[in-house]
Design a protein around this motif. Structure first.
Motif, PDB file in Angstrom:
ATOM      1  N   MET A  98      -0.159  27.176  -2.152  1.00 57.55           N
ATOM      2  CA  MET A  98      -0.901  28.031  -1.250  1.00 57.55           C
ATOM      3  C   MET A  98      -2.112  27.305  -0.676  1.00 57.55           C
ATOM      4  N   ARG A  99      -2.805  26.515  -1.480  1.00 54.10           N
ATOM      5  CA  ARG A  99      -3.977  25.783  -0.989  1.00 54.10           C
ATOM      6  C   ARG A  99      -3.588  24.803   0.102  1.00 54.10           C
ATOM      7  N   PHE A 100      -2.426  24.156  -0.041  1.00 59.68           N
ATOM      8  CA  PHE A 100      -1.993  23.202   0.966  1.00 59.68           C
ATOM      9  C   PHE A 100      -1.879  23.870   2.330  1.00 59.68           C
ATOM     10  N   TRP A 101      -1.215  25.013   2.410  1.00 56.66           N
ATOM     11  CA  TRP A 101      -1.028  25.700   3.681  1.00 56.66           C
ATOM     12  C   TRP A 101      -2.354  26.165   4.263  1.00 56.66           C
ATOM     13  N   ALA A 102      -3.240  26.664   3.418  1.00 55.84           N
ATOM     14  CA  ALA A 102      -4.550  27.094   3.913  1.00 55.84           C
ATOM     15  C   ALA A 102      -5.313  25.900   4.461  1.00 55.84           C
ATOM     16  N   GLY A 103      -5.242  24.769   3.771  1.00 51.17           N
ATOM     17  CA  GLY A 103      -5.921  23.561   4.249  1.00 51.17           C
ATOM     18  C   GLY A 103      -5.306  23.030   5.529  1.00 51.17           C
ATOM     19  N   ALA A 104      -3.974  23.050   5.621  1.00 59.71           N
ATOM     20  CA  ALA A 104      -3.303  22.586   6.834  1.00 59.71           C
ATOM     21  C   ALA A 104      -3.638  23.482   8.008  1.00 59.71           C
ATOM     22  N   LEU A 105      -3.661  24.788   7.777  1.00 63.46           N
ATOM     23  CA  LEU A 105      -3.996  25.723   8.842  1.00 63.46           C
ATOM     24  C   LEU A 105      -5.435  25.531   9.295  1.00 63.46           C
ATOM     25  N   LEU A 106      -6.348  25.387   8.362  1.00 60.47           N
ATOM     26  CA  LEU A 106      -7.746  25.170   8.710  1.00 60.47           C
ATOM     27  C   LEU A 106      -7.907  23.852   9.454  1.00 60.47           C
ATOM     28  N   GLY A 107      -7.206  22.805   9.022  1.00 58.83           N
ATOM     29  CA  GLY A 107      -7.283  21.514   9.702  1.00 58.83           C
ATOM     30  C   GLY A 107      -6.786  21.588  11.122  1.00 58.83           C
ATOM     31  N   ALA A 108      -5.686  22.286  11.348  1.00 55.59           N
ATOM     32  CA  ALA A 108      -5.160  22.445  12.708  1.00 55.59           C
ATOM     33  C   ALA A 108      -6.116  23.257  13.562  1.00 55.59           C
ATOM     34  N   PHE A 109      -6.680  24.309  12.977  1.00 52.23           N
ATOM     35  CA  PHE A 109      -7.613  25.155  13.715  1.00 52.23           C
ATOM     36  C   PHE A 109      -8.896  24.399  14.029  1.00 52.23           C
ATOM     37  N   ALA A 110      -9.372  23.606  13.104  1.00 48.42           N
ATOM     38  CA  ALA A 110     -10.626  22.867  13.307  1.00 48.42           C
ATOM     39  C   ALA A 110     -10.490  21.846  14.420  1.00 48.42           C
ATOM     40  N   ALA A 111      -9.289  21.335  14.660  1.00 50.44           N
ATOM     41  CA  ALA A 111      -9.095  20.354  15.719  1.00 50.44           C
ATOM     42  C   ALA A 111      -8.945  21.009  17.085  1.00 50.44           C
ATOM     43  N   SER A 112      -8.803  22.298  17.136  1.00 54.94           N
ATOM     44  CA  SER A 112      -8.606  23.014  18.386  1.00 54.94           C
ATOM     45  C   SER A 112      -9.897  23.109  19.181  1.00 54.94           C
ATOM     46  N   PRO A 113      -9.819  22.939  20.522  1.00 56.87           N
ATOM     47  CA  PRO A 113     -11.013  23.126  21.343  1.00 56.87           C
ATOM     48  C   PRO A 113     -11.591  24.528  21.208  1.00 56.87           C
ATOM     49  N   LEU A 114     -10.766  25.524  20.894  1.00 56.63           N
ATOM     50  CA  LEU A 114     -11.295  26.869  20.709  1.00 56.63           C
ATOM     51  C   LEU A 114     -12.257  26.895  19.539  1.00 56.63           C
ATOM     52  N   PHE A 115     -11.919  26.169  18.474  1.00 55.45           N
ATOM     53  CA  PHE A 115     -12.808  26.063  17.327  1.00 55.45           C
ATOM     54  C   PHE A 115     -14.063  25.296  17.722  1.00 55.45           C
ATOM     55  N   VAL A 116     -13.889  24.253  18.531  1.00 56.61           N
ATOM     56  CA  VAL A 116     -15.023  23.454  18.983  1.00 56.61           C
ATOM     57  C   VAL A 116     -15.978  24.311  19.791  1.00 56.61           C
ATOM     58  N   ALA A 117     -15.445  25.235  20.580  1.00 56.26           N
ATOM     59  CA  ALA A 117     -16.318  26.110  21.351  1.00 56.26           C
ATOM     60  C   ALA A 117     -17.182  26.957  20.422  1.00 56.26           C
ATOM     61  N   ALA A 118     -16.654  27.339  19.258  1.00 60.94           N
ATOM     62  CA  ALA A 118     -17.409  28.135  18.299  1.00 60.94           C
ATOM     63  C   ALA A 118     -18.340  27.245  17.474  1.00 60.94           C
ATOM     64  N   GLN A 119     -17.934  26.017  17.232  1.00 63.33           N
ATOM     65  CA  GLN A 119     -18.724  25.049  16.479  1.00 63.33           C
ATOM     66  C   GLN A 119     -19.107  23.917  17.435  1.00 63.33           C
ATOM     67  N   PRO A 120     -20.376  23.606  17.586  1.00 59.62           N
ATOM     68  CA  PRO A 120     -20.751  22.523  18.494  1.00 59.62           C
ATOM     69  C   PRO A 120     -20.086  21.206  18.093  1.00 59.62           C
ATOM     70  N   ALA A 121     -19.589  20.501  19.088  1.00 64.04           N
ATOM     71  CA  ALA A 121     -18.982  19.201  18.825  1.00 64.04           C
ATOM     72  C   ALA A 121     -20.070  18.216  18.411  1.00 64.04           C
ATOM     73  N   ARG A 122     -19.711  17.279  17.573  1.00 59.68           N
ATOM     74  CA  ARG A 122     -20.620  16.205  17.190  1.00 59.68           C
ATOM     75  C   ARG A 122     -20.356  15.039  18.143  1.00 59.68           C
ATOM     76  N   TRP A 123     -21.364  14.654  18.884  1.00 61.49           N
ATOM     77  CA  TRP A 123     -21.240  13.604  19.893  1.00 61.49           C
ATOM     78  C   TRP A 123     -21.881  12.314  19.393  1.00 61.49           C
ATOM     79  N   THR A 124     -21.240  11.200  19.716  1.00 63.97           N
ATOM     80  CA  THR A 124     -21.799   9.880  19.444  1.00 63.97           C
ATOM     81  C   THR A 124     -21.633   9.041  20.699  1.00 63.97           C
ATOM     82  N   THR A 125     -22.353   7.949  20.759  1.00 65.17           N
ATOM     83  CA  THR A 125     -22.187   7.023  21.879  1.00 65.17           C
ATOM     84  C   THR A 125     -21.259   5.907  21.442  1.00 65.17           C
ATOM     85  N   TYR A 126     -20.188   5.717  22.206  1.00 66.42           N
ATOM     86  CA  TYR A 126     -19.281   4.596  21.959  1.00 66.42           C
ATOM     87  C   TYR A 126     -19.671   3.500  22.947  1.00 66.42           C
ATOM     88  N   SER A 127     -19.855   2.286  22.449  1.00 69.60           N
ATOM     89  CA  SER A 127     -20.268   1.164  23.292  1.00 69.60           C
ATOM     90  C   SER A 127     -19.295   0.009  23.156  1.00 69.60           C
TER      91      SER A 127
END
Length: 155
Positions: free
Chosen positions: A1-30
């Motif tokens: 059960m933990r695996f599925w909850a973690g997989a679901l959370l991981g997929a959701f966290a990568a979604s731009p919809l989740f990003v809209a709710a959580q500010p994205a962390r920005w860095t400068t790539y050089s």
């Protein structure tokens, strides 16, 4: 059960919809060799996905559904933005095209994907960002793509 909850959370966290709710962390790539720099949402593009031609890095989201390439290539022909773009043989049905004296930006759909390319021109190099993501998420990506695009710099 933990695996599925973690997989679901991981997929959701990568979604731009989740990003809209959580500010994205920005860095400068050089890219020190060419003076290229760009803001990138490092909390979204978490995986390195290979090297492009010239200098730079490809990135992708954890689930592989979106990609970001940051790249610099020599402008050995001293091409204008219009000439450089023409040599790349872009597809005929570009939905957005802006060509200015020091940059171009183009975007369109290919299948179920949106692709966006912006290249800025300096004396010796062409500094580019290339982004693609699902059409179904286009509005979710608008602010992210805008910030990446407008932050692109090169010496």
């Amino acid at each position: 059960m933990r695996f599925w909850a973690g997989a679901l959370l991981g997929a959701f966290a990568a979604s731009p919809l989740f990003v809209a709710a959580q500010p994205a962390r920005w860095t400068t790539y050089s890219i020190p060799e060419t003076g290229t720099s760009v803001d990138m949402p490092s909390s979204i593009f978490t995986k390195r996905a290979g090297q492009p031609d010239g200098h730079g890095q490809r990135f992708e989201t954890a689930d592989g559904r979106a990609h970001l390439t940051i790249q610099s290539v020599p402008n050995s022909g001293n091409d204008s933005p219009a000439a450089f773009l023409a040599k790349r043989h872009p597809p005929p049905h570009i939905q957005y095209k802006r060509i200015a004296p020091r940059f171009f930006a183009v975007s369109s759909n290919k299948g179920n994907r949106v692709w966006y390319d912006r290249c800025n021109f300096s004396q010796r190099f062409v500094h580019c960002v290339l982004i693609n993501y699902p059409v179904s998420e286009e509005r979710d990506w608008d602010d992210i793509v805008t910030r990446i695009s407008l932050s692109l710099r090169g010496d």
